[in-house]
Design a protein around this motif. Sequence first.
Motif, PDB file in Angstrom:
ATOM      1  N   SER A 327       0.956  -1.030   0.391  1.00 57.62           N
ATOM      2  CA  SER A 327      -0.021  -0.018   0.040  1.00 57.62           C
ATOM      3  C   SER A 327       0.649   1.489  -0.025  1.00 57.62           C
ATOM      4  CB  SER A 327      -0.967   0.102   1.206  1.00 57.62           C
ATOM      5  OG  SER A 327      -0.315   0.073   2.284  1.00 57.62           O
ATOM      6  N   PRO A 328       0.556   2.451  -0.163  1.00 58.03           N
ATOM      7  CA  PRO A 328       1.075   3.497  -0.346  1.00 58.03           C
ATOM      8  C   PRO A 328       1.420   4.409   0.896  1.00 58.03           C
ATOM      9  CG  PRO A 328      -1.034   3.506  -1.985  1.00 58.03           C
ATOM     10  CD  PRO A 328      -0.961   2.605  -1.370  1.00 58.03           C
ATOM     11  N   GLN A 329       0.579   4.129   1.720  1.00 56.94           N
ATOM     12  CA  GLN A 329       0.402   4.368   3.431  1.00 56.94           C
ATOM     13  C   GLN A 329       1.861   3.711   4.018  1.00 56.94           C
ATOM     14  OE1 GLN A 329      -0.694   6.414   4.772  1.00 56.94           O
ATOM     15  NE2 GLN A 329       0.407   6.573   6.879  1.00 56.94           N
ATOM     16  N   THR A 330       2.336   1.691   3.176  1.00 57.28           N
ATOM     17  CA  THR A 330       3.218   1.970   3.406  1.00 57.28           C
ATOM     18  C   THR A 330       4.618   2.067   3.195  1.00 57.28           C
ATOM     19  OG1 THR A 330       1.982  -0.101   4.298  1.00 57.28           O
ATOM     20  CG2 THR A 330       4.286  -0.824   4.060  1.00 57.28           C
ATOM     21  N   THR A 331       4.050   2.688   2.327  1.00 52.72           N
ATOM     22  CA  THR A 331       5.874   3.477   1.901  1.00 52.72           C
ATOM     23  C   THR A 331       6.068   4.298   1.986  1.00 52.72           C
ATOM     24  OG1 THR A 331       4.954   2.025  -0.817  1.00 52.72           O
ATOM     25  CG2 THR A 331       6.608   4.059  -0.773  1.00 52.72           C
ATOM     26  N   LEU A 332       5.472   5.141   1.977  1.00 50.07           N
ATOM     27  CA  LEU A 332       5.637   6.329   3.048  1.00 50.07           C
ATOM     28  C   LEU A 332       5.976   6.873   4.476  1.00 50.07           C
ATOM     29  CD1 LEU A 332       1.961   8.554   1.909  1.00 50.07           C
ATOM     30  CD2 LEU A 332       4.427   8.292   1.049  1.00 50.07           C
ATOM     31  N   GLU A 333       5.420   5.781   5.550  1.00 51.56           N
ATOM     32  CA  GLU A 333       5.526   4.836   6.503  1.00 51.56           C
ATOM     33  C   GLU A 333       7.495   5.101   6.437  1.00 51.56           C
ATOM     34  OE1 GLU A 333       3.089   2.070   7.740  1.00 51.56           O
ATOM     35  OE2 GLU A 333       1.674   3.681   8.724  1.00 51.56           O
ATOM     36  N   ARG A 334       7.925   4.284   5.609  1.00 55.24           N
ATOM     37  CA  ARG A 334       9.288   3.761   5.031  1.00 55.24           C
ATOM     38  C   ARG A 334      10.075   4.998   4.518  1.00 55.24           C
ATOM     39  NH1 ARG A 334       7.527  -0.746   2.477  1.00 55.24           N
ATOM     40  NH2 ARG A 334       8.060  -0.226   0.423  1.00 55.24           N
ATOM     41  N   GLY A 335       9.750   6.063   4.968  1.00 53.51           N
ATOM     42  CA  GLY A 335      10.019   7.750   4.304  1.00 53.51           C
ATOM     43  C   GLY A 335      10.378   7.810   2.891  1.00 53.51           C
ATOM     44  N   TYR A 336       9.958   7.885   1.923  1.00 50.67           N
ATOM     45  CA  TYR A 336       9.447   7.698   0.691  1.00 50.67           C
ATOM     46  C   TYR A 336       8.311   9.071   0.432  1.00 50.67           C
ATOM     47  CZ  TYR A 336      12.730   3.691  -0.437  1.00 50.67           C
ATOM     48  OH  TYR A 336      13.398   2.824  -0.403  1.00 50.67           O
ATOM     49  N   SER A 337       8.199   9.410  -0.650  1.00 54.55           N
ATOM     50  CA  SER A 337       7.405  10.588  -0.279  1.00 54.55           C
ATOM     51  C   SER A 337       7.180   9.889  -2.386  1.00 54.55           C
ATOM     52  CB  SER A 337       7.764  11.472  -0.631  1.00 54.55           C
ATOM     53  OG  SER A 337       8.813  11.775  -2.615  1.00 54.55           O
ATOM     54  N   ILE A 338       5.311  10.292  -2.628  1.00 50.10           N
ATOM     55  CA  ILE A 338       4.963  10.145  -3.788  1.00 50.10           C
ATOM     56  C   ILE A 338       4.007  11.050  -4.370  1.00 50.10           C
ATOM     57  CG2 ILE A 338       2.845   9.212  -4.862  1.00 50.10           C
ATOM     58  CD1 ILE A 338       2.772   7.591  -2.610  1.00 50.10           C
ATOM     59  N   THR A 339       4.971  11.439  -5.920  1.00 45.39           N
ATOM     60  CA  THR A 339       4.434  12.661  -6.373  1.00 45.39           C
ATOM     61  C   THR A 339       3.568  12.442  -7.096  1.00 45.39           C
ATOM     62  OG1 THR A 339       6.483  13.330  -5.923  1.00 45.39           O
ATOM     63  CG2 THR A 339       5.514  14.511  -8.149  1.00 45.39           C
ATOM     64  N   CYS A 340       2.434  12.783  -7.014  1.00 47.08           N
ATOM     65  CA  CYS A 340       1.227  13.695  -8.679  1.00 47.08           C
ATOM     66  C   CYS A 340       1.171  14.519  -9.033  1.00 47.08           C
ATOM     67  CB  CYS A 340       0.072  12.787  -7.653  1.00 47.08           C
ATOM     68  SG  CYS A 340      -0.017  10.885  -6.747  1.00 47.08           S
ATOM     69  N   ILE A 341       0.682  14.187 -10.762  1.00 44.40           N
ATOM     70  CA  ILE A 341       0.090  15.402 -11.343  1.00 44.40           C
ATOM     71  C   ILE A 341      -1.236  16.025 -10.388  1.00 44.40           C
ATOM     72  CG2 ILE A 341      -0.516  16.310 -13.440  1.00 44.40           C
ATOM     73  CD1 ILE A 341       1.439  14.037 -14.744  1.00 44.40           C
ATOM     74  N   GLY A 343      -4.398  16.615 -10.239  1.00 46.01           N
ATOM     75  CA  GLY A 343      -5.435  16.296 -11.950  1.00 46.01           C
ATOM     76  C   GLY A 343      -5.165  14.877 -12.674  1.00 46.01           C
ATOM     77  N   GLY A 344      -4.156  14.205 -11.895  1.00 45.43           N
ATOM     78  CA  GLY A 344      -3.324  13.059 -13.227  1.00 45.43           C
ATOM     79  C   GLY A 344      -3.561  12.391 -12.071  1.00 45.43           C
ATOM     80  N   GLY A 345      -2.379  11.104 -13.267  1.00 48.50           N
ATOM     81  CA  GLY A 345      -2.103  10.403 -12.014  1.00 48.50           C
ATOM     82  C   GLY A 345      -0.539  11.059 -11.251  1.00 48.50           C
ATOM     83  N   THR A 346       0.097   9.634 -10.844  1.00 47.41           N
ATOM     84  CA  THR A 346       1.003   9.400 -10.262  1.00 47.41           C
ATOM     85  C   THR A 346       2.283   9.428 -10.988  1.00 47.41           C
ATOM     86  OG1 THR A 346       0.718   8.078  -8.403  1.00 47.41           O
ATOM     87  CG2 THR A 346       3.022   8.161  -8.695  1.00 47.41           C
ATOM     88  N   VAL A 347       3.169  10.741 -10.847  1.00 40.42           N
ATOM     89  CA  VAL A 347       4.644  10.215 -11.619  1.00 40.42           C
ATOM     90  C   VAL A 347       5.806   9.753 -11.262  1.00 40.42           C
ATOM     91  CG1 VAL A 347       6.279  12.059 -11.908  1.00 40.42           C
ATOM     92  CG2 VAL A 347       3.996  13.091 -11.707  1.00 40.42           C
ATOM     93  N   ARG A 348       5.472   8.435 -12.414  1.00 45.11           N
ATOM     94  CA  ARG A 348       6.844   7.391 -12.547  1.00 45.11           C
ATOM     95  C   ARG A 348       8.851   8.125 -12.492  1.00 45.11           C
ATOM     96  NH1 ARG A 348       1.756   5.353 -12.946  1.00 45.11           N
ATOM     97  NH2 ARG A 348       1.240   3.933 -11.602  1.00 45.11           N
ATOM     98  N   LYS A 349       7.918   9.103 -13.848  1.00 47.05           N
ATOM     99  CA  LYS A 349       9.378   9.001 -15.062  1.00 47.05           C
ATOM    100  C   LYS A 349       9.352  10.917 -14.872  1.00 47.05           C
ATOM    101  CE  LYS A 349       8.062   6.833 -18.879  1.00 47.05           C
ATOM    102  NZ  LYS A 349       7.251   6.061 -18.405  1.00 47.05           N
TER     103      LYS A 349
END
Length: 373
Positions: A327-341, A343-349
């Motif tokens: 889950s994204p929550q678990t990823t954040l808890e490990r010190g990572y961040s998630i970037t989204c556009i 009104g759009g999707g997640t930025v992968r590159k």
Amino acid sequence: MIPAPLPGQPLSVAQAITLFNTVLGDLTLVVEGEVASYGVSQGKFVFFDIKDEEHDARLGCFMMLFKQNVPLEDGMRVSLTCRPNIHLKSGKFSLTVERIEPKGEGSIKRAYELLKQKLEAEGLFAESRKRPLPRFPRKIGIISSAGAAGYGDFMRIAGERLCCVDFVFANVAVQGIEAEDDIAFAFDHLNSHYDLDTIVLVRGGGSIEDLHAFNSERVARAIVRSKAPVIVGVGHEKDITIADYCADVRAATPSNAAQLLIPTTEDVVELVVRLTQSGRRLVERAITYANERVVGVVERMHQQLLFRIQSRTQYIEQLTRTITALSPQTTLERGYSITCIEGGGTVRKAADVQKGDTLITRFLKDSITSQVQ
């Protein structure tokens, strides 16, 4: 065929012998004496002498082995029913024997022992061939003399016991020269003409001479070949005959034969009570067994259900751990961040964004907004 002589002609030897045998052939003699030189030829011809020690006289005797109704040995005193005969070729005078009866207690006992040894060796007394009496006979054959005390004793006791029994009576001589043939014929007749549950042979007590028919080979073999089981009650308790040894069951007396064969009303009631008790125990055991089976089935079903629930629970727990780990929550808890556009999707590159796009970067507890230049 020897031709008859013409009137006035002398007889030839053969014609004379034929004439003598014609005259003698009408005679049936009963001759008593002591057996000597007994022998069997070719397994079918019996030769012996009958002698009179007092007068030092003897006569040759001949008979067919299958007609020998009494075991013989030298020294036995016997009575012979016979016909005189002159042998054509040898001219020897002899007696053609039809029937033998031992005479005197010693000879009768010796004939008894010889026959007993013979039949025992053949297996006629073996327990393995003897059959049980029916518990509740419906049709009984009786071989006895209507005037014999033993027959009266049997019927008196039988009349005091269970009443639903049919009797088929064969009235025979139980003593004397005709007894042996009568009894043997009665066995064969009853077995061939009636469907009997058992056959009873009874007579009262008597001397060893009186019981001769019950110590004969012919009666013994008639008992053994009987289709219906045979119970013999002859004489008193101390009297044991060849017929007793051959019977399926020996009764001590004629009265005892009725007691052994026919149950009383009390016997029937006792049996019904025993059967009822036995049936109750069988039903109780069947119910107990059925209950044990039901309990066993329920326990097995319960164990199977618990196993299946446990397996499903373990599967769900594993699936939950997998989902949580991904889950994204678990990823954040490990010190990572998630970037989204916005009104759009997640930025992968980097290629996923364009100049002027507004980006939202999420951290565990907050986020920041930025714009692509």
